[in-house]
Write an enzyme that holds these catalytic residues in place. Structure first.
Site, PDB file in Angstrom:
ATOM      1  N   LYS A   1      40.016   8.227  84.866  1.00 31.26           N
ATOM      2  CA  LYS A   1      38.631   7.951  85.278  1.00 31.26           C
ATOM      3  C   LYS A   1      38.641   7.145  86.575  1.00 31.26           C
ATOM      4  CE  LYS A   1      34.336   5.893  83.431  1.00 31.26           C
ATOM      5  NZ  LYS A   1      33.752   5.114  82.319  1.00 31.26           N
TER       6      LYS A   1
ATOM      7  N   SER B   1      29.679   7.079  80.226  1.00 28.83           N
ATOM      8  CA  SER B   1      29.946   7.331  81.618  1.00 28.83           C
ATOM      9  C   SER B   1      31.277   8.033  81.899  1.00 28.83           C
ATOM     10  CB  SER B   1      29.923   6.000  82.373  1.00 28.83           C
ATOM     11  OG  SER B   1      30.970   5.162  81.937  1.00 28.83           O
TER      12      SER B   1
ATOM     13  N   SER C   1      31.036   4.402  76.401  1.00 31.09           N
ATOM     14  CA  SER C   1      31.370   5.382  77.440  1.00 31.09           C
ATOM     15  C   SER C   1      32.610   6.229  77.225  1.00 31.09           C
ATOM     16  CB  SER C   1      31.512   4.684  78.787  1.00 31.09           C
ATOM     17  OG  SER C   1      30.248   4.545  79.358  1.00 31.09           O
TER      18      SER C   1
HETATM   19  N1  GLN Z   1      25.825   4.087  78.465  1.00 33.88           N
HETATM   20  C1  GLN Z   1      26.004   2.669  78.406  1.00 33.88           C
HETATM   21  C2  GLN Z   1      25.460   2.043  79.669  1.00 33.88           C
HETATM   22  O1  GLN Z   1      24.886   2.728  80.420  1.00 33.88           O
HETATM   23  C3  GLN Z   1      27.459   2.353  78.219  1.00 33.88           C
HETATM   24  C4  GLN Z   1      28.238   2.524  79.458  1.00 33.88           C
HETATM   25  C5  GLN Z   1      29.686   2.218  79.274  1.00 33.88           C
HETATM   26  O2  GLN Z   1      30.191   2.105  78.159  1.00 33.88           O
HETATM   27  N2  GLN Z   1      30.357   2.039  80.400  1.00 33.88           N
HETATM   28  O3  GLN Z   1      25.591   0.891  79.913  1.00 33.88           O
END
Ligand code: GLN
Length: 490
Positions: A80, A155, A179
């Site tokens: 990532k 994400s 994420s």
């Molecule tokens: N979707 C969540 C957010 O927008 C978690 C994101 C993540 O775990 N990096 O904060």
């Protein structure tokens, strides 16, 4: 020799390399070919490091020819774009870091290099890891390999889609509030978020430092165990990494499930959960019960408060962490600005996307004097209540089972106009993040042609237990009858 090398799991590929069925160069070439032929339609990669990957593969083959090698040696993995990779552009999905070439490797990358893994490239993501659909990438959307009109989750959407579309054998992601697990669920792969502190965050670009953790996206649970074994461990460069033994997460044990108590909390099966997803997850729990486990009802009373608490704490930390992007040290800059203030304001206005700006504003507001006690401090107290709920539950049960995401993959664009609807994609993953607990999402079936994920949560630093149970679940679940993937018609 099978030519579908790109479809292998890590462990099957490791066996194939060990037997001499194929070389790492052949395996890496198969994956690079796969990326070239389909990624224009998936969008999983931001950078493909083909030449470097092939030379790492050749070096791996040479090592193997002369002696014993690590099990990960020669296996192609995607990373990532939130993880710093020396000499390879690392954008974090943001215009702010376009062209940024880190001078050093994140600790997890160093571990993978030491183990001999081959790095295929950097995967797409929501900007600064904020998002649940990957649509907040500043570069391009990622399409779900099962249905190209749908999101892969976020994400770590690029990593999940790359694994699900057989563009890499496995990938690293990061999980702050879900994420790794939510995109794993939406793409039908296995997503593991270790305990906060289990894996070093050194070189992981910070979003919310008290929550961020590196995790894995893999084709099965054994691969998650294999990859965790390589990246886990204390690191003096991350003061929150914990000095506790790293187990052999791969060790197979046939203890079975007879003494196992699984906690099921009604708070995870109520409002917001698609009934079809709920019934798949209930079937998964049934599979564990049929195999000898006992189901116990538990109450995680404060679950509902996780979302509001997270959306105070994570943006607060983000607003502080993202203060460093001001045009001076990293990425985007503006040497024509008339003074420093103009440069900083201009760079931040141009470099950040609207979701990142929303989080910075939310966080700066929650931390501002006069509001700190009402928002930030209160959210921290709620966080403690959530952790206390889990502690009390783990006095009665060994592991907790929940859905990973409330719905299967949604259509591209469908939640873009409604940030709160987007945030609600994480209602099932946020509580364990706030409590710092290890959790895993394992595929448990399909609903209308789309994968559904089953989340298991264990007490802190009990990854061994978590992986053992997840692997037994996978075994008792057996091969699932999968619907056609749209990526196969490309
Ligand atoms: N979707 C969540 C957010 O927008 C978690 C994101 C993540 O775990 N990096 O904060």
């Amino acid at each position: 020799m099978g030519r579908d090398l790109h479809c292998l799991t890590l462990h099957a590929a490791a066996d194939g390399l060990a037997r001499g069925d194929f070389t790492s160069v052949e395996l890496t070439t198969a994956l690079l070919d796969r990326i070239s032929s389909i990624d224009a339609n998936i969008g999983a990669f931001l950078t493909v490091t083909a030449d470097a990957a092939l030379s790492q593969a050749a070096a791996a083959d040479a090592r193997r020819a002369t002696g014993e090698v690590n099990r990960l040696d020669g296996l192609p993995i995607a990373i990532k774009d939130v993880l710093s990779t020396a000499g390879v552009e690392t954008t974090c999905g943001s215009r702010m870091l376009q062209g940024f070439i880190p001078p050093y490797d994140a600790t997890v990358i160093r571990h993978l290099r030491t183990a001999g893994a081959v790095m295929l490239g950097k995967t797409n993501m929501d900007e600064f890891a904020m998002g649940s659909s990957n649509e907040y990438s500043a570069y391009k959307v990622v399409r779900n390999p099962w249905d190209l009109g749908r999101v892969p989750g976020g994400s770590s959407g690029g990593s999940a889609a790359a694994v699900a579309a057989d563009e890499c054998l496995a990938a690293l992601g990061s999980d702050t509030g879900g994420s790794v697990r939510q995109p794993a669920a939406l793409c039908g792969c296995v997503g593991l978020k270790p305990t906060y502190g289990r894996v070093s965050r050194y070189g992981l670009i910070a979003f919310a430092s008290s929550l961020d953790q590196v995790g894995t996206l893999t084709k099965d649970v054994s691969d998650a165990a294999m990859l965790l074994g390589a990246i886990a461990g204390h690191d003096s460069r991350d003061s929150t990494s914990v000095d506790t033994p790293v187990f052999n997460y791969l060790a197979d044990s046939d203890d079975g499930l007879h003494d196992l108590k699984i906690g099921v909390a009604p708070q995870y099966f109520g409002k917001g959960l698609a009934p079809s997803v709920g019934s798949k997850v209930r079937e998964a729990i049934g599979t564990l019960v049929d195999a000898g486990a006992t189901e116990r009802e538990i109450s995680l009373t404060h679950t509902e408060l996780a979302l509001p608490a997270y959306y105070v704490i994570a943006p607060s930390e983000a607003s502080a962490n993202l203060a460093r992007y001001n045009g001076v040290k990293y990425g985007l800059s503006d040497l024509n600005a008339s003074d420093v203030d103009e440069m900083m304001a201009g760079v931040r206005a141009e470099g950040f996307g609207s979701e990142v700006k929303r989080r910075i504003m939310l966080g700066a507001f929650a931390l501002s004097s006069g509001y700190y006690d009402a928002f930030y401090l209160r959210a921290q107290k709620v966080r403690t209540l959530i952790k206390d709920d889990f502690d009390a539950a783990f006095e009665q049960v060994d592991v907790i089972a929940t859905p990973t995401a409330p719905t299967p993959a949604f259509e591209l664009g469908s939640k873009l106009g409604d940030p709160v609807a987007m945030y609600q994609s994480d209602i099932m993953t946020l509580p364990a993040s706030l409590a710092g607990l290890p959790c895993i999402s394992v595929p448990c079936g399909f609903v209308e042609g789309l994968p559904v994920g089953f989340q298991l949560i264990a007490p802190a630093f009990e990854e061994e237990r978590l992986l053992r149970i997840a692997r037994l679940f996978e075994r008792f679940r057996g091969d699932m009858e999968a619907p056609a993937r749209e990526v196969d018609s490309l």
